[in-house]
Scaffold this motif. Structure first.
Motif, PDB file in Angstrom:
ATOM      1  N   THR A  27      42.108   3.626  40.735  1.00  0.00           N
ATOM      2  CA  THR A  27      41.232   3.010  39.819  1.00  0.00           C
ATOM      3  C   THR A  27      41.925   2.479  38.603  1.00  0.00           C
ATOM      4  O   THR A  27      41.922   1.397  38.032  1.00  0.00           O
ATOM      5  CB  THR A  27      40.256   3.930  39.366  1.00  0.00           C
ATOM      6  OG1 THR A  27      39.305   4.382  40.422  1.00  0.00           O
ATOM      7  CG2 THR A  27      39.133   3.228  38.471  1.00  0.00           C
ATOM      8  N   LEU A  28      42.840   3.298  38.103  1.00  0.00           N
ATOM      9  CA  LEU A  28      43.640   2.865  36.977  1.00  0.00           C
ATOM     10  C   LEU A  28      44.333   1.742  37.249  1.00  0.00           C
ATOM     11  O   LEU A  28      44.780   1.032  36.373  1.00  0.00           O
ATOM     12  CB  LEU A  28      44.646   4.073  36.305  1.00  0.00           C
ATOM     13  CG  LEU A  28      45.347   3.771  35.282  1.00  0.00           C
ATOM     14  CD1 LEU A  28      44.612   3.483  34.162  1.00  0.00           C
ATOM     15  CD2 LEU A  28      46.310   5.217  34.956  1.00  0.00           C
ATOM     16  N   ALA A  63      43.602  -5.963  36.751  1.00  0.00           N
ATOM     17  CA  ALA A  63      42.661  -7.039  36.173  1.00  0.00           C
ATOM     18  C   ALA A  63      43.022  -7.394  34.834  1.00  0.00           C
ATOM     19  O   ALA A  63      42.744  -8.608  34.244  1.00  0.00           O
ATOM     20  CB  ALA A  63      41.448  -6.201  36.477  1.00  0.00           C
ATOM     21  N   ALA A  64      43.302  -6.368  33.950  1.00  0.00           N
ATOM     22  CA  ALA A  64      43.551  -6.677  32.436  1.00  0.00           C
ATOM     23  C   ALA A  64      44.696  -7.618  32.134  1.00  0.00           C
ATOM     24  O   ALA A  64      44.590  -8.485  31.492  1.00  0.00           O
ATOM     25  CB  ALA A  64      43.814  -5.192  31.647  1.00  0.00           C
ATOM     26  N   SER A  95      44.052  -0.609  39.375  1.00  0.00           N
ATOM     27  CA  SER A  95      43.207  -1.695  39.507  1.00  0.00           C
ATOM     28  C   SER A  95      42.838  -2.455  38.290  1.00  0.00           C
ATOM     29  O   SER A  95      42.838  -3.621  37.840  1.00  0.00           O
ATOM     30  CB  SER A  95      41.942  -1.390  40.244  1.00  0.00           C
ATOM     31  OG  SER A  95      42.163  -1.064  41.536  1.00  0.00           O
ATOM     32  N   ILE A  96      42.572  -1.428  37.079  1.00  0.00           N
ATOM     33  CA  ILE A  96      42.093  -1.642  35.824  1.00  0.00           C
ATOM     34  C   ILE A  96      43.122  -2.480  35.058  1.00  0.00           C
ATOM     35  O   ILE A  96      43.093  -3.371  34.554  1.00  0.00           O
ATOM     36  CB  ILE A  96      41.461  -0.358  34.998  1.00  0.00           C
ATOM     37  CG1 ILE A  96      40.279   0.073  35.614  1.00  0.00           C
ATOM     38  CG2 ILE A  96      41.523  -0.795  33.451  1.00  0.00           C
ATOM     39  CD1 ILE A  96      40.036   1.260  34.884  1.00  0.00           C
TER      40      ILE A  96
END
Length: 435
Positions: A4-5, A11-12, A7-8
């Protein structure tokens, strides 16, 4: 590191790079390289070279520069002028009158352009001054142009459908034919709305007494449409009948476009070179984006993000309808900031596994994506096409957005119809010749 981290972070980084104006292709490559580093895979150069080769050597991609070149050649002919002269005698007596010229001209030009912005800009340069001069409502003129200009993304041969077909490994010929009925549906919705508007707002149409136009005059006007309609009919008919592949049809289309340009006296050495250079620039830009998208897809495959995301979506127990609803919102938001091709290549790698898991037909989904991207191009107040129309008219962007709003809603209606009745998309491909 937690998935999850990661992916974030990715994306950022992507959003930051795009916000700073970094080219979409470079953004995809940078994010892909970062993803490989986070997965502790340091063979970035080797993986990039092999993925680039795989992305750029697909035979299906050969059709891309050829169809772009066909559009570039016809863009430099008197095509838009001939469309206006050929359609006007037939439409002057219909409710809404010459507003329908905007719609049908965009529909016809879309079939040779493949570009939404090019369709709106080319037809708008010719029709808007004429409609203004004759006393038509400027807001409705702008609205019909904004809505119909989006047809360049859907009516085959469409560049964005080639890109999707390569990315999703779906037959480009079947995608082309699948886009025909939805394209006609949109044209019909636009014309139907324009007729109703014309009946309700007669005071915003020219008040001059309608002159009688003889049938001989009308049929003579059709001669203006014959060359380009013959070219479109042959290119699409040969694909539908199984006579040619999309690549072969594109080569025939280029030859036909050169012949039309020569016959109409629009072909010169300068215009030929300009069309060739325009096609090279556009094709290189798109292929460079595809290379970046292919590399990012490879990177995410090493990270396992698509698999995890598909499993997460599957665990949510979303119905196909709810998944389509959420994806519609996502594409509309992305389309406010990016052109259609960028939206497709940025999302296909992540979205296709979950779409496949939900049991949604990838052929149907390709047309759905294009329809939603069409809608996003005129999403008030920052749709991509709205800025093209603003540059033509000099009007405030909010004025253009308000004018385009009814057509935004009509595209939304078309999306609802193809979702409820998927046969609108899938019927013609099932009847194609398999030879």
């Amino acid at each position: 590191m937690d998935m999850t981290l990661i992916s974030i972070i990715l994306a950022a980084v992507m959003l930051i790079l795009l916000a700073f104006g970094v080219w979409v292709s470079f953004t995809l490559i940078i994010v892909g390289a970062l993803g490989l580093l986070l997965s502790e895979n340091f063979q970035i150069g080797l993986l990039f070279s092999t993925s680039s080769w795989g992305a750029s050597t697909s035979w299906s991609l050969t059709a891309l520069p050829l169809f772009i070149w066909m559009g570039e050649i016809l863009f430099r002919t008197r095509l838009s002028e001939d469309l206006f002269k050929g359609l006007s005698p037939w439409l002057s007596g219909v409710p809404g009158k010459l507003f329908h010229v905007n719609i049908l001209s965009c529909g016809i030009f879309a079939a040779v352009s493949g570009s939404s912005a090019a369709t709106a800009a080319t037809i708008g340069r010719m029709t808007l001054p004429e409609l203004r001069k004759q006393g038509y409502s400027e807001r409705m003129a702008v609205g019909t142009l904004a809505g119909s200009g989006t047809l360049g993304l859907l009516i085959p041969p469409s560049i964005i459908l080639i890109v999707y077909g390569v990315a999703a490994e779906v037959s480009i010929a079947r995608l082309f034919i699948a886009g025909a009925l939805p394209g006609l549906l949109l044209v019909s919705l636009f014309m139907g709305y324009t007729m109703i508007w014309g009946l309700l707002h007669k005071d915003e149409l020219p008040q001059t007494k309608a002159e009688h136009i003889s049938w001989s005059t009308r049929f003579k006007a059709l001669k203006q449409l014959l060359p380009v309609m013959s070219l479109i009919g042959f290119v699409l008919g040969s694909i539908y009948g199984g006579i040619t592949t999309p690549t072969e049809a594109a080569a025939i289309g280029v030859t036909g476009a050169i012949v039309i340009a020569a016959v109409t006296g629009s072909l010169s050495l300068n215009s030929f070179i300009d069309s060739l250079m325009g096609a090279v620039k556009s094709a290189c830009m798109i292929i460079f984006i595809l290379i970046g998208a292919h590399f990012l897809t490879l990177s995410m495959g090493f990270l396992g993000i698509p698999k995890e995301l598909a499993a997460w979506i599957g665990g949510m127990d979303l119905s196909p309808m709810m998944l389509i609803f959420y994806l519609t919102i996502l594409f509309v938001v992305l389309g406010c900031f990016l052109d259609g091709i960028s939206v497709v290549v940025l999302t296909v790698a992540v979205i296709l596994p979950m779409v496949d898991t939900a049991g949604i037909d990838l052929l149907w989904f390709g047309i759905f994506i294009v329809l939603v991207v069409e809608m996003s191009q005129i999403t008030p107040p920052v749709g991509f096409n709205l800025f093209v129309i603003q540059s033509l008219t000099g009007k405030n962007i909010l004025y253009v957005a308000r004018a385009a709003l009814p057509f935004f809603l009509l595209i939304a209606l078309a999306i609802a119809l193809v979702t409820l009745f998927p046969e609108i998309v899938t019927y013609l491909p099932t009847t194609m010749s398999k030879s």
